[in-house]
Design an enzyme around this catalytic site. Structure first.
Site, short mmCIF file in Angstrom:
data_model
loop_
_atom_site.label_atom_id
_atom_site.label_comp_id
_atom_site.label_asym_id
_atom_site.label_seq_id
_atom_site.Cartn_x
_atom_site.Cartn_y
_atom_site.Cartn_z
N LEU A 42 -88.38 13.86 48.62
CA LEU A 42 -88.61 12.54 49.15
C LEU A 42 -87.86 11.86 47.89
O LEU A 42 -88.32 11.90 46.85
CB LEU A 42 -89.80 12.19 49.24
N ASP A 43 -86.67 11.08 48.38
CA ASP A 43 -85.89 10.25 47.17
C ASP A 43 -86.79 9.59 46.30
O ASP A 43 -87.86 8.85 47.01
CB ASP A 43 -84.91 9.62 47.69
#
Length: 321
Positions: A42-43
């Site tokens: 997840l960025d």
């Protein structure tokens, strides 16, 4: 301590930092050392569901990477950045703003099996190098088109409030209602959508392509993962809650069992003798089960992730509990 801690990842935190936070919590709580891994990158600019696997659950992390995901995301129209999100440099502008009706009409074009080009600023490798490293170094990055599946794509909340042409004030996306709200002029500066997608789908690319189909440009200003495989926000905890549980030596209270990562597939109850054979790597024959994957167990005790074929059952992943 074999199971899952589901983090509600905050802005600015990377997935590996989430893993480090759980490792630190285990140390602070005086727990035995275990393997720890995450079940889907997840960025840092994204928030939401980040499954963290502990102990034997790490054997299922790869399966979690392959699972479907659900995201809420906001597209801001009229501008495009090189990263396709709020972190990048502006590279294109447009005076065109779509109506809600236009957005709803175009979403069907991005539902089902679609082709998309991943963002240049992504973790994909090009000749052994990360694409985002090459892009940041000023190189022209061209990534291959990939096939992905968008199972559902719907309007969650448009960006205008009644009687105003200004964007909706920022509020927790989980509290927003899906009821569309129209502006007086009927055009949108931004809109929030919900997408249920297959593995490998880039939401930033999806936002870019939707904007282009509407005759304008756009980029993602908000990205929140609300579901990853069988895990959703209802079981997610904050970093503060993680720290408090570690301080109180009560991580067991927030730990989901290993089998929670297999809740999306059927269980296959076994006798103790059958379980013993599987633990030895033997193949079970004459099992009355349809072809497919199962969670083999004796009572509530996980034995293995197994594959059934032609009434034979073989171990895919065994659990050493």
């Amino acid at each position: 301590m074999h199971g899952w801690i589901i983090l509600d990842k905050p802005l600015g935190l990377g997935s590996t930092q989430g893993v480090s936070a759980v490792k630190r919590a285990l140390r602070d709580g005086g727990y035995p050392k275990r393997k720890v891994g995450h079940g889907g990158t997840l960025d840092p600019l994204a928030t939401g569901v980040l499954p963290i696997a502990i102990g034997e659950a790490t054997k299922l992390a790869g399966r979690m990477l392959d699972s479907d995901k659900v995201y809420d995301f906001t597209i801001r129209f009229g501008e495009q950045t090189d990263t396709l999100d709020a972190e990048g440099k502006l590279i294109a502008t447009s005076d065109v703003r779509p109506t809600l009706v236009a957005v709803e009409a175009v979403l069907s074009r991005f539902t089902g099996a679609i082709s998309q080009v991943p963002p240049a600023y992504s973790a994909l490798k090009v000749d052994g190098e990360r694409a985002y490293d090459l892009a940041r170094a000023g190189e022209d990055v061209v990534l291959a088109t990939r096939e992905v599946t968008v199972y559902a794509l719907t309007v969650r909340h448009p960006g205008l409030v009644p009687g105003s042409t200004a964007p909706q004030a920022v509020a927790p996306v989980d509290k927003w209602t899906p009821e569309p709200v129209r502006g007086d002029e009927g055009v949108l500066e931004e809109i929030t959508l919900t997408a249920h997608v297959s593995k490998g789908t880039y939401i930033r690319s999806l936002a870019r392509d939707i904007a282009l189909a509407l005759g304008t440009v756009g980029y993602v200003t908000m990205l929140r993962r609300t579901k990853a495989g069988p895990f959703d926000l209802s079981s997610a905890i904050s970093l503060d809650k993680l720290g408090e549980s570690a301080k109180d030596r009560a991580l067991e209270d927030i730990l989901l069992p290993l089998r929670a990562g297999l809740d999306d597939i059927p269980a296959l109850p076994l006798s103790p003798d059958q379980a013993g054979l599987l633990r030895q790597g033997r193949v079970l024959v004459g099992i009355a089960a349809d072809d497919g994957q199962y969670f083999a167990c004796t009572g509530t005790n996980p034995i293995a992730l197994v594959e059934a074929r032609a009434h034979e059952v073989r171990v895919v992943r065994g659990f050493n509990l």
